[in-house]
Design a protein around this motif. Structure first.
Motif, PDB file in Angstrom:
ATOM      1  N   HIS A  67       0.835  -1.200   0.000  1.00 23.32           N
ATOM      2  CA  HIS A  67       0.000   0.000   0.000  1.00 23.32           C
ATOM      3  C   HIS A  67       0.869   1.250   0.000  1.00 23.32           C
ATOM      4  O   HIS A  67       0.596   2.204  -0.736  1.00 23.32           O
ATOM      5  N   TYR A 141     -14.029  -2.741  10.226  1.00 19.68           N
ATOM      6  CA  TYR A 141     -14.383  -3.082   8.842  1.00 19.68           C
ATOM      7  C   TYR A 141     -14.874  -4.519   8.661  1.00 19.68           C
ATOM      8  O   TYR A 141     -15.286  -4.881   7.561  1.00 19.68           O
ATOM      9  N   SER A 149     -10.328  -2.900   1.791  1.00 17.17           N
ATOM     10  CA  SER A 149     -10.083  -2.170   0.552  1.00 17.17           C
ATOM     11  C   SER A 149      -8.916  -1.197   0.701  1.00 17.17           C
ATOM     12  O   SER A 149      -8.483  -0.877   1.812  1.00 17.17           O
ATOM     13  N   SER A 150      -8.439  -0.687  -0.426  1.00 16.01           N
ATOM     14  CA  SER A 150      -7.337   0.276  -0.419  1.00 16.01           C
ATOM     15  C   SER A 150      -7.718   1.536   0.354  1.00 16.01           C
ATOM     16  O   SER A 150      -6.914   2.071   1.126  1.00 16.01           O
ATOM     17  N   ASP A 151      -8.934   2.025   0.149  1.00 14.59           N
ATOM     18  CA  ASP A 151      -9.381   3.223   0.861  1.00 14.59           C
ATOM     19  C   ASP A 151      -9.432   2.978   2.367  1.00 14.59           C
ATOM     20  O   ASP A 151      -9.070   3.853   3.162  1.00 14.59           O
ATOM     21  N   GLN A 152      -9.878   1.783   2.758  1.00 12.23           N
ATOM     22  CA  GLN A 152      -9.934   1.451   4.180  1.00 12.23           C
ATOM     23  C   GLN A 152      -8.533   1.308   4.766  1.00 12.23           C
ATOM     24  O   GLN A 152      -8.291   1.733   5.901  1.00 12.23           O
ATOM     25  N   ARG A 153      -7.611   0.756   3.988  1.00 12.54           N
ATOM     26  CA  ARG A 153      -6.219   0.668   4.459  1.00 12.54           C
ATOM     27  C   ARG A 153      -5.641   2.063   4.685  1.00 12.54           C
ATOM     28  O   ARG A 153      -4.958   2.311   5.674  1.00 12.54           O
TER      29      ARG A 153
END
Length: 238
Positions: A67, A141, A149-153
Motif C-alpha cells: 500500500h 471493517y 479495501s485500499s481506501d480502508q487501508r
C-alpha cells in the motif's frame, strides 16, 4: 500517505532525504511463499522467505508495504523490492531482539526526545501490534487489514499514524506506526545486501549512486546538466 500513487512516491522520496538507512532480509511473492526457495537477484544471492513473521503477520506486512509502495512506472511494489523481508530479517536479528536496548525498567511514559521507552523489544512490539491492528480492523471493517479495501487501508494507517487507534492495554498505535514507517523507509533505501531495495529499485527511483562516494570531482563539470552515475552496492565492490 495520499491515495494517489505519485503523491506516495513523493512521500517516500522525502523520507529518504530526511535520512533513512538500513539492515535486513530478502523477498517472497506472497504470504504463502516457499520459505526454502533460493532466488538470485541483482546484487544478492539470498533466501526468500520468512524467518520471523508467522502467516498472519506476513499477510499484514505485505499488505502494508504494497500500500505504501505501490507498483507503477517508477518502481515495483514493496514486496517485489524486498521491503517486507528486510523487516523480517531485522526483527529476527539482534535489533529485533533488543540487544542494544536497556530492558530493565522502570517503565514510565517518556517524552519523544527520550527515545524508545517500552518494555517490549522491537520484535515483541511488532508481534503484539500486528495482532491488535487486525483486531481493530475487524472491529471497524469486519476483516483483517490484508482483506480490506485500499481506501480502508489508507484510513486505518492514517489513524495509526496519529494514534487514533487505541490498543487495549497498550502500547500506543502511533509508537507502532512510527517504527513500522521507519523500517519501511529503511527497506526501500538500504543497500541490497540486506535484502531490501532489490535490484537497487529505491536508489534508481531517486537517482542515488549507491555505496561509492567518488563523484565530487564531477560536480563542477555537470553543474548545469544531468549527471547519471553508475549505481554500486556493497556486493558490487567485494
Amino acid at each position: 500517505m495520499d491515495q494517489n500513487p505519485t503523491d506516495r512516491r513523493g512521500f517516500l522520496k522525502g523520507a529518504l532525504v530526511s535520512g533513512a538507512a538500513a539492515v535486513g532480509g530478502v523477498l517472497p511473492n506472497s504470504a504463502h511463499a516457499d520459505n526454502n526457495a533460493v532466488i538470485t537477484t541483482e546484487g544478492s544471492n539470498v533466501q526468500r522467505g520468512y524467518i520471523f513473521f508467522n502467516l498472519e503477520e506476513q499477510a499484514f506486512i505485505e499488505a502494508v508495504v504494497n500500500h505504501m509502495i505501490p507498483a507503477d512506472a517508477l518502481s515495483p511494489k514493496g514486496t517485489e523490492i524486498g521491503v517486507n523481508i528486510y523487516i523480517d530479517r531485522a526483527l529476527a536479528d539482534g535489533w529485533g531482539k533488543g540487544e542494544r536496548l536497556y530492558v530493565h525498567g522502570p517503565w514510565k511514559k517518556g517524552s519523544p526526545t527520550q527515545g524508545y521507552q517500552l518494555a517490549l523489544t522491537p520484535a515483541e512490539l511488532y508481534r503484539v501490534c500486528i495482532t491488535k491492528s487486525n483486531l481493530a480492523c475487524t472491529k471497524l471493517y469486519g476483516k483483517d487489514f490484508d482483506q480490506i479495501s485500499s481506501d480502508q487501508r489508507q484510513e486505518f494507517l492514517l489513524a495509526l499514524s496519529s494514534g487514533k487507534i487505541e490498543f487495549a492495554g497498550g502500547p500506543s498505535s502511533k509508537t507502532f506506526f512510527d517504527m513500522l514507517y521507519q523500517n519501511i523507509m529503511e527497506g526501500m533505501f538500504s543497500d541490497p545486501i540486506y535484502g531490501g531495495n532489490q535490484n537497487k529499485a529505491g536508489w534508481r527511483l531517486i537517482g542515488f549512486p549507491g555505496a561509492v562516494s567518488l563523484h565530487a570531482q564531477d560536480v563542477e563539470a555537470y553543474l548545469d546538466k544531468k549527471y547519471t552515475a553508475p549505481i554500486f552496492g556493497i556486493s558490487d565492490l567485494s
